[in-house]
Write an enzyme that holds these catalytic residues in place. Structure first.
Site, PDB file in Angstrom:
ATOM      1  CE  LYS A 168      87.886  20.928  -4.215  1.00  0.00           C
ATOM      2  NZ  LYS A 168      86.942  19.526  -4.579  1.00  0.00           N
TER       3      LYS A 168
HETATM    4  C1  LIG Z   1      87.057  18.904  -5.969  1.00  0.00           C
HETATM    5  C2  LIG Z   1      87.884  18.601  -7.193  1.00  0.00           C
HETATM    6  C3  LIG Z   1      87.613  18.637  -8.481  1.00  0.00           C
HETATM    7  C4  LIG Z   1      86.240  18.966  -9.152  1.00  0.00           C
HETATM    8  O1  LIG Z   1      85.588  19.525  -8.516  1.00  0.00           O
HETATM    9  P1  LIG Z   1      83.851  19.513  -8.492  1.00  0.00           P
HETATM   10  O2  LIG Z   1      83.401  21.200  -8.362  1.00  0.00           O
HETATM   11  O3  LIG Z   1      83.379  18.913  -7.033  1.00  0.00           O
HETATM   12  O4  LIG Z   1      83.432  19.034  -9.799  1.00  0.00           O
HETATM   13  C5  LIG Z   1      88.603  18.321  -9.458  1.00  0.00           C
HETATM   14  N1  LIG Z   1      89.946  18.191  -8.919  1.00  0.00           N
HETATM   15  C6  LIG Z   1      90.247  18.120  -7.850  1.00  0.00           C
HETATM   16  C7  LIG Z   1      91.727  17.801  -7.460  1.00  0.00           C
HETATM   17  C8  LIG Z   1      89.131  18.268  -6.820  1.00  0.00           C
HETATM   18  O5  LIG Z   1      89.481  18.278  -5.511  1.00  0.00           O
END
Ligand SMILES: *Cc1c(COP(=O)(O)O)cnc(C)c1O
Length: 405
Positions: A186
């Protein structure tokens, strides 16, 4: 796109401060931790940076969504409207609280189509959860109006759009609650982590307790805390929060590189008149972690993907239509409601019903869309070379397709 690309001494320094004391847990140990509270500091920085009144860190973005849903009182049998194009975590969180994910078509914003949302509302609808996919936003004014009219909760999955805004407000801070993920890919990362943001004190206090076994965190002695409700352990560790704290201080730097690289590549792709771009409800607020672009037909798009692969330039480009993590077409485990624990038969039937509806309108958008992830490491030369190779492939496919017509 991801903060891990620019790993530095700053992250190492924050982590080392935690390693010095050895207090890796975010609560308690007041003496030995020597005043080091990385999780608390990161929560304060999140409130400051994004303009949220409250922030509760969690162990992941999925945990943040689950926590927010519980705190908002979403539970057994409630319907949550969510898009057909998202990461699997969105529906995992809905299922984890016993609610029903009601999938709705996306439009050329790659997010919830407001008209389709209206049509999906039933007496069981409790919440709308837009997902601000690929760095950019849903049409928030339209969704806020629907929520107001039908008295529904608005929960934003802003996991992919850290730093994006809508009419001056940060994505994730506009609804009743919103969440970010700080997983490894992210915009800013903690390695693993997430956050629930909200301007409502009640939602914050519930999120705080829920992520720590229901502890009310009001006493000086953790062991004597009361437990007004049942919670779970979705805590973040001090080591993870330390990484996030270094990263959030670098967010402006990451976003400015992202925006610059995005603009350079977009200019090159825009030379091809047949290429169009994702509609962005507030273009100023695009976090620019991806460029999402469309070709005229599904056949041309599929051919471009094949040709990009043949030329070795596919990595970093995503054809979501054919991808089993992000688009409903390939979510077979969901369509069959394959879970390890048994679901109530009524819930299972509703999950299958909603996952197997007709998504022709989404298909028409997603089958023509390619998203290109924007790297923070590209040089201008590399962007130019990359863009020109992409344009070459697109033109080649277009010329073959027009000859065969
Ligand atoms: C990455 C992501 C999540 C969840 O995040 P994690 O930290 O990997 O559990 C939820 N929604 C979207 C749209 C994402 O891209």
């Amino acid at each position: 796109m991801p903060g891990f690309e620019l790993w530095s001494d700053k992250e190492r320094k924050e982590v080392n401060e935690v390693l010095e004391t050895g207090i890796l847990m975010r609560y308690g140990f007041d003496g030995p931790r020597k005043g080091i509270w990385k999780s608390k500091e990161l929560e304060d920085a999140i409130c400051q940076t994004f303009g949220s009144k409250y922030a509760q860190l969690t162990s992941s973005g999925t945990a943040a969504l689950t926590t927010a849903m519980s705190a908002l009182g979403i539970g057994y049998g409630d319907e949550v409207i969510t898009p057909s194009f998202t990461f699997v975590a969105s529906f995992e969180a809905i299922l984890s609280v016993g609610a029903v994910p009601v999938f709705v078509d996306v439009d050329d914003t790659l997010t919830l189509a407001p008209d389709a949302v209206r049509k999906a509302i039933t007496p069981q609808t409790k919440a709308i959860m837009p997902v601000h996919m690929c760095g950019s936003m849903a049409d928030m004014d339209a969704l806020l109006a629907i929520c107001k009219e039908h008295k529904l909760i608005l929960l934003e999955d802003a996991c992919q759009s850290i730093g994006g805004t809508y009419k001056g407000k940060h994505l994730g801070t506009i609804g009743d609650a919103g969440s970010f993920s700080f997983d490894f890919v992210k915009t800013i990362t903690c390695a693993e982590g997430g956050v629930v943001m909200t301007n409502r004190e009640d939602i914050y206090l519930k999120s705080d307790g829920y992520t720590d076994h229901g502890h009310d965190h009001t006493g000086v002695d953790r062991g004597a805390d009361l437990h007004p409700f049942i919670g779970y352990n979705y805590r973040i560790s001090e080591l993870h929060a330390a990484v996030g704290l270094a990263q959030i201080k670098r967010l402006d730097e990451f976003l400015s590189i992202q925006k610059k690289n995005h603009a350079l590549l977009k200019n090159i792709l825009a030379q091809v008149p047949e290429v169009s771009f994702r509609r962005i409800p507030d273009p100023e607020g695009d976090s620019c972690s991806f460029i999402s672009w469309f070709l005229p037909t599904a056949a041309i798009t599929a051919a471009v993907v094949i040709e990009m692969k043949a030329q070795g330039i596919l990595p970093g480009n995503f054809y979501w239509y054919d991808n089993n993590w992000h688009y409903i077409r390939k979510w077979d485990h969901l369509k069959n409601a394959v879970t390890l624990n048994s679901l109530h038969p009524d819930l299972k039937a509703r999950v299958i019903h909603h996952a197997t509806k007709d998504f022709t309108a989404s298909d028409a958008v997603m089958s023509r869309c390619i998203s290109t992830a924007i790297s923070l490491l590209w040089t201008e030369e590399q962007i130019k070379e990359k863009g020109e190779k992409m344009v070459h492939v697109i033109r080649k496919v277009l010329s073959v397709q027009s000859v065969s017509r």
